[in-house]
Design an enzyme around this catalytic site. Structure first.
Site, PDB file in Angstrom:
ATOM      1  N   TRP A  44       0.871  -1.455   0.140  1.00  0.00           N
ATOM      2  CA  TRP A  44      -0.188   0.067  -0.211  1.00  0.00           C
ATOM      3  C   TRP A  44       1.007   1.324  -0.264  1.00  0.00           C
ATOM      4  O   TRP A  44       0.368   2.630  -0.019  1.00  0.00           O
ATOM      5  CB  TRP A  44      -1.177   0.033   1.231  1.00  0.00           C
ATOM      6  N   ASP A  45       2.417   1.088   0.575  1.00  0.00           N
ATOM      7  CA  ASP A  45       3.468   2.168   0.163  1.00  0.00           C
ATOM      8  C   ASP A  45       3.554   2.842  -1.156  1.00  0.00           C
ATOM      9  O   ASP A  45       3.270   3.980  -1.015  1.00  0.00           O
ATOM     10  CB  ASP A  45       4.885   1.780   0.746  1.00  0.00           C
TER      11      ASP A  45
ATOM     12  N   LYS B  29       1.136   1.048  16.178  1.00  0.00           N
ATOM     13  CA  LYS B  29       2.930   1.263  15.715  1.00  0.00           C
ATOM     14  C   LYS B  29       2.640   2.515  15.042  1.00  0.00           C
ATOM     15  O   LYS B  29       4.272   2.067  14.546  1.00  0.00           O
ATOM     16  CB  LYS B  29       2.571  -0.455  14.560  1.00  0.00           C
ATOM     17  N   GLN B  30       1.478   2.919  14.181  1.00  0.00           N
ATOM     18  CA  GLN B  30       2.370   3.936  13.276  1.00  0.00           C
ATOM     19  C   GLN B  30       0.843   4.676  13.259  1.00  0.00           C
ATOM     20  O   GLN B  30      -0.258   4.026  13.565  1.00  0.00           O
ATOM     21  CB  GLN B  30       2.608   2.933  12.281  1.00  0.00           C
TER      22      GLN B  30
ATOM     23  N   GLU C 104      -0.428  -2.837  12.608  1.00  0.00           N
ATOM     24  CA  GLU C 104       0.183  -4.369  13.243  1.00  0.00           C
ATOM     25  C   GLU C 104       0.281  -4.653  14.373  1.00  0.00           C
ATOM     26  O   GLU C 104       0.482  -5.846  14.331  1.00  0.00           O
ATOM     27  CB  GLU C 104       1.850  -4.387  12.229  1.00  0.00           C
TER      28      GLU C 104
END
Length: 686
Positions: free
Chosen positions: A296-297, A494-495, A426
């Site tokens: 997906w980056d 995580k992000q 994640e």
């Protein structure tokens, strides 16, 4: 840095970690400087979760040495304006320079030159050694030598293992100029340049054609010049300049260099594009940088920048997804769902190649991420051909069908649920109703229904029904979005996850809720998490005009940018992917979408500029919108816009800028308009 030029990075020593050396890449070939392997786009070896970029032996990975020179001075330079890396040895009496580049328009060609120039009146021969680790064999390719061609050596062969059983094994053909162990400038010579070519392609014919084209340009003395011309034209057309701190400007030029190196040249023939992986084409050997897979980056983090600056490259990214649609259909079928399920990790076929099953099974938001890219492209280009004739509609429909089959009706809540997923965060898996996953599914279904209407196709009732009735978790008491059912405030993340609801999803919410989401997740997001995260917090704070908070989030990105060549690492401790294009994509979005306030909608391109205090001006040379190219210059006091180019075939829509105050400014080619900086939008003229 050379004379303070923010686009030229120079050092007298190299980083101790070779992963942090700069890369030189084109749309088809990539290598890291001084490395003995290169990669060719789309050339993977290994089955399923073992699929990785095939290592092609590289004659380019040599290093100059000056035997017997008394204390030579060395320097290493990456020039982002010319797309060239150079190594210079300055010794008493002479200078030796090694230049390396991936030719931007001849994408199957890489080249290097060695130049020795006397700096005194001596007549002694001068010898430079070329230290190389090159061996014409590979752990991933079955290579066979062939006959020399126009003075070049030739090897060719196939990858050892196909990605899917019975599938194709890509072929590599490589021609290269033989490289001696040393080069000598004769006693009577003042200066001499030796040039070397490497051509790599999927067919013998293409490799020979590219090598011959390189030789012809060499004979005319214009090989490097032709590369610089093509590269400089791309940099000019994608120019982003800001008045602000040098470190920020250097980071900006580094990001533009590495990201634009990854895309096809303008007006490139219909060669298929093979996607953008987190570490770029130079990386992705087995066991490193996610093995060169596409995530997906590409669609969420890199694509929006390309869409505004270089829509042809954005279209090539979408065509990669279109080409892998059949693999995505197989993924859905194997998981027991309808439609298409794009893989968490993709290589050449669209089948799932993630080595760990949990991500492919649960991190399904990627399906919606792909569709958001298609929607953004449609809104900014109105390119109906992609959807009517080139497979775009079939992809949109297949993703909508997948989401419908993946939802379950909750009698208790009278809403649709998506259960058992891993969100972008994640650290959590097997959760129900991830806010981001469900919001992106809803957006997918709304886009599919809107597009069907535009294309005069019937709209399945279930698409609209499920978009209306899908649950997106919301805490009425605290007025924020829990990350998933059962999320407790304070749990580590995580992000960037829920903050993505505000941007890029533009999920409907009040400024209060947007603020609460940022406040809730900023302190619990792992400071050692991946580099793109802080960019999205910065965009959120810019949206709310919290300029200092935005600046402090942007500042966090700098712990992921390494010196001296501005190569990004995924995590600030140096772990994860290197040359992390994802982080660069997030950083660029702060500038292109955060500082400008640009938001892509069906009805217009919104703007609402906001800068931190240490930035005074932003100039973007070419924003593409509905077939027009606009130069946009923003200061705190004034915004200036000018249409610099209008597409004639098909004829572009005339545009106007409208301010929230109601003022309207027609935008016509060659005429500059300006107004006090304020929110508004660009739309078709009525």
């Amino acid at each position: 840095m050379a004379d303070g030029d923010p686009g030229v990075f120079t050092a007298t020593t190299l980083p101790g970690d070779p992963r942090l050396l700069p890369t030189v890449t084109s749309a088809f070939l990539g290598t890291r400087v001084f490395r003995d392997i290169l990669h060719a786009a789309g050339v993977y070896s290994g089955a399923a979760g073992d699929t990785h970029r095939a290592d092609v032996p590289s004659p380019l990975g040599l290093r100059m040495a000056a035997p017997g020179a008394r204390s030579p001075a060395e320097s290493f330079t990456l020039d982002t304006w010319t797309g060239t890396f150079s190594h210079t040895i300055q010794s008493p009496g002479y200078t030796a320079t090694h230049q390396l580049y991936a030719h931007h328009s001849l994408v199957h060609l890489m080249a290097f030159s060695i130049t020795i120039r006397r700096s005194d009146g001596s007549t002694q021969p001068i010898t430079v050694q070329l230290q190389s680790l090159f061996v014409p064999q590979s752990q991933d390719l079955d290579l066979t030598p062939g006959p020399d061609f126009q003075g070049a050596h030739y090897i060719h062969g196939q990858t050892l293992t196909p990605e899917v059983e019975g599938g194709p094994r890509p072929t590599v053909h490589m021609l290269w100029t033989p490289i001696p162990e040393s080069l000598t400038l004769g006693g009577e010579e003042r200066e001499r340049c030796w040039e070397f070519l490497v051509a790599v392609a999927g067919s013998e014919e293409e490799a020979k054609r590219s090598y011959s084209a390189g030789l012809a340009l060499l004979a005319a003395g214009s090989l490097h010049r032709s590369h610089i011309r093509a590269w400089a034209a791309l940099r000019r057309s994608c120019s982003v300049e800001l008045d602000g701190p040098l470190a920020l400007r250097q980071a900006l030029h580094g990001c533009l260099y590495y990201l634009l190196s990854a895309v096809p040249p303008r007006d490139s023939p219909g060669a298929p594009f093979h996607g953008i992986s987190p570490g770029g084409l130079a990386n992705g050997t087995r066991g490193e940088d996610y093995w060169g897979h596409v995530f997906w980056d590409q669609d969420t983090w890199v694509f929006p920048n390309l869409l505004l600056l270089h829509p042809e490259a954005a279209r090539a990214v979408l065509q990669y997804r279109l080409r892998t649609l059949e693999g995505a259909r197989r993924n859905a079928q194997e998981q027991g769902y309808q439609g298409a399920k794009f893989p968490w990790e993709s290589a050449a076929t669209g089948r799932e190649v993630c080595p760990e099953e949990i991500y492919g099974a649960q991190e399904i938001h990627v399906n919606g991420d792909v569709l958001v890219a298609f929607e953004q492209y449609y809104c900014t280009t109105q390119d109906q051909k992609l959807f009517r004739e080139d497979g775009g509609w079939e992809l949109v429909e297949a993703v909508a069908q997948y989401w419908c089959s993946r939802m379950e009706w909750s009698e208790e809540e009278q809403l649709y649920h998506i259960r058992g997923v891993m969100p972008p965060d994640e650290y959590h898996s097997q959760v129900d109703n991830s806010a981001f996953t469900n919001a992106v599914a809803r957006r997918s279904l709304n886009f599919a229904a809107d597009l069907a209407r535009d294309l005069l196709l019937p709209v399945p009732e279930e698409w609209e029904d499920r978009a209306r009735k899908i649950k997106v978790p919301f805490d009425e008491e605290r007025k924020y979005h829990p990350e998933y059912d059962g999320y407790s405030p304070g749990e580590p993340v995580k992000q960037a996850d829920v903050v993505l609801l505000g941007f890029p999803l533009m999920h409907p919410m009040s400024a209060e809720v947007r603020r609460n989401d940022l406040e809730m997740y900023e302190p619990v997001t792992d400071p050692a998490g991946p580099a793109m995260t802080w960019s999205m917090f910065a965009v959120g704070w810019l949206e709310l005009k919290e300029l200092q908070r935005a600046r402090s989030q942007l500042e966090k990105c700098f712990s992921n940018i390494t010196e001296p060549f501005k190569v990004w690492v995924e995590n600030s401790d140096g772990s994860g992917a290197v040359n992390f294009l994802t982080g660069m994509g997030g950083f660029l979005q702060v500038i292109l979408f955060g500082f400008t306030g640009f938001r892509i909608t069906r009805s217009g391109l919104l703007f609402d500029p906001a800068f931190p205090d240490d930035i005074t001006k932003l100039n973007i040379s070419s924003i593409s919108y509905l077939g027009n190219k606009l130069e946009v210059t923003i200061t705190r006091e004034e915004t200036r816009m000018e249409v610099t180019e209008t597409c004639q075939d098909p004829r572009a829509s005339p545009l106007e800028a409208v301010l929230e105050s109601g003022q309207r400014f027609p935008l016509s080619e060659g005429h500059s308009i300006s107004f006090p900086t304020a929110p508004g939008w660009i739309q078709r003229s009525p």
